[in-house]
Design a protein around this motif. Structure first.
Motif, PDB file in Angstrom:
ATOM      1  N   ARG A  39     -20.222  35.639 -85.738  1.00 45.86           N
ATOM      2  CA  ARG A  39     -19.400  36.624 -85.025  1.00 45.86           C
ATOM      3  C   ARG A  39     -17.909  36.322 -85.216  1.00 45.86           C
ATOM      4  O   ARG A  39     -17.104  37.235 -85.424  1.00 45.86           O
ATOM      5  N   SER A  40     -17.541  35.051 -85.179  1.00 49.71           N
ATOM      6  CA  SER A  40     -16.142  34.676 -85.357  1.00 49.71           C
ATOM      7  C   SER A  40     -15.648  35.001 -86.761  1.00 49.71           C
ATOM      8  O   SER A  40     -14.535  35.503 -86.934  1.00 49.71           O
ATOM      9  N   VAL A  41     -16.477  34.742 -87.766  1.00 42.29           N
ATOM     10  CA  VAL A  41     -16.078  35.018 -89.141  1.00 42.29           C
ATOM     11  C   VAL A  41     -16.095  36.521 -89.417  1.00 42.29           C
ATOM     12  O   VAL A  41     -15.191  37.060 -90.048  1.00 42.29           O
ATOM     13  N   GLY A  42     -17.122  37.203 -88.919  1.00 42.54           N
ATOM     14  CA  GLY A  42     -17.260  38.621 -89.203  1.00 42.54           C
ATOM     15  C   GLY A  42     -16.226  39.496 -88.533  1.00 42.54           C
ATOM     16  O   GLY A  42     -15.748  40.463 -89.125  1.00 42.54           O
ATOM     17  N   PHE A  43     -15.875  39.194 -87.305  1.00 41.55           N
ATOM     18  CA  PHE A  43     -14.987  40.073 -86.554  1.00 41.55           C
ATOM     19  C   PHE A  43     -13.575  39.530 -86.351  1.00 41.55           C
ATOM     20  O   PHE A  43     -12.647  40.291 -86.122  1.00 41.55           O
ATOM     21  N   PHE A  44     -13.422  38.217 -86.390  1.00 44.46           N
ATOM     22  CA  PHE A  44     -12.135  37.632 -86.031  1.00 44.46           C
ATOM     23  C   PHE A  44     -11.553  36.741 -87.118  1.00 44.46           C
ATOM     24  O   PHE A  44     -10.744  35.871 -86.832  1.00 44.46           O
ATOM     25  N   ASP A  45     -11.982  36.940 -88.365  1.00 45.09           N
ATOM     26  CA  ASP A  45     -11.453  36.216 -89.516  1.00 45.09           C
ATOM     27  C   ASP A  45     -11.552  34.695 -89.346  1.00 45.09           C
ATOM     28  O   ASP A  45     -10.677  33.951 -89.755  1.00 45.09           O
ATOM     29  N   GLY A  46     -12.603  34.239 -88.701  1.00 43.58           N
ATOM     30  CA  GLY A  46     -12.851  32.813 -88.546  1.00 43.58           C
ATOM     31  C   GLY A  46     -12.209  32.165 -87.334  1.00 43.58           C
ATOM     32  O   GLY A  46     -12.450  30.982 -87.078  1.00 43.58           O
ATOM     33  N   ALA A  47     -11.409  32.908 -86.602  1.00 44.33           N
ATOM     34  CA  ALA A  47     -10.776  32.343 -85.407  1.00 44.33           C
ATOM     35  C   ALA A  47     -11.838  32.043 -84.360  1.00 44.33           C
ATOM     36  O   ALA A  47     -12.680  32.871 -84.057  1.00 44.33           O
ATOM     37  N   GLY A  48     -11.843  30.863 -83.842  1.00 50.67           N
ATOM     38  CA  GLY A  48     -12.808  30.476 -82.827  1.00 50.67           C
ATOM     39  C   GLY A  48     -14.106  29.910 -83.387  1.00 50.67           C
ATOM     40  O   GLY A  48     -15.041  29.666 -82.632  1.00 50.67           O
ATOM     41  N   ALA A  49     -14.191  29.694 -84.691  1.00 48.86           N
ATOM     42  CA  ALA A  49     -15.408  29.161 -85.286  1.00 48.86           C
ATOM     43  C   ALA A  49     -15.464  27.635 -85.245  1.00 48.86           C
ATOM     44  O   ALA A  49     -16.522  27.059 -85.484  1.00 48.86           O
ATOM     45  N   THR A  50     -14.363  26.992 -84.905  1.00 52.93           N
ATOM     46  CA  THR A  50     -14.312  25.525 -84.928  1.00 52.93           C
ATOM     47  C   THR A  50     -15.333  24.871 -83.998  1.00 52.93           C
ATOM     48  O   THR A  50     -16.027  23.938 -84.424  1.00 52.93           O
ATOM     49  N   PRO A  51     -15.495  25.315 -82.749  1.00 57.66           N
ATOM     50  CA  PRO A  51     -16.514  24.675 -81.910  1.00 57.66           C
ATOM     51  C   PRO A  51     -17.925  24.811 -82.479  1.00 57.66           C
ATOM     52  O   PRO A  51     -18.737  23.897 -82.369  1.00 57.66           O
ATOM     53  N   SER A  52     -18.206  25.921 -83.134  1.00 55.83           N
ATOM     54  CA  SER A  52     -19.526  26.101 -83.733  1.00 55.83           C
ATOM     55  C   SER A  52     -19.722  25.159 -84.911  1.00 55.83           C
ATOM     56  O   SER A  52     -20.809  24.589 -85.089  1.00 55.83           O
TER      57      SER A  52
END
Length: 104
Positions: free
Chosen positions: A60-73
């Motif tokens: 979801r972070s990569v698809g909709f937010f250009d990777g923002a917020g993917a670090t915790p995952s």
């Protein structure tokens, strides 16, 4: 890697335990279909620390937010891989100890 580590440590029961954890615990708590915020209070957050919840959040972070917020995952994935590698290491030590001849 976690399921492989469980299998190498406790045998076929590890495959079953890993399947139960990922299919019957991690999948419902992931919140992939709706978002983890829609799940009951502690369960949605707990689901994000399990592999499928982290995968859904990362996608979801990569698809909709250009990777923002993917670090915790990504950190969650790394932790699960390290736990799996630790299990493989423990199984290797256990097998070496069992295979070594007893000192007379």
């Amino acid at each position: 890697m976690f399921v492989l580590g469980l299998e190498s440590l406790i045998g076929y029961a590890g495959l079953g335990l890993g399947a139960v954890l990922t299919l019957f615990v991690s999948n419902p708590l992931s919140g992939i279909a709706t978002g983890w915020q829609w799940l009951p209070s502690p369960w949605g957050m707990i689901g994000q620390y399990l592999p499928i919840g982290a995968a859904g959040n990362a996608a979801r972070s990569v698809g909709f937010f250009d990777g923002a917020g993917a670090t915790p995952s990504v950190v969650t994935f790394i932790v699960w891989v390290l736990i799996g590698l630790g299990f493989v290491g423990l199984a290797t030590l256990k097998d070496r100890k069992a295979a070594s001849p007893a000192a007379s």
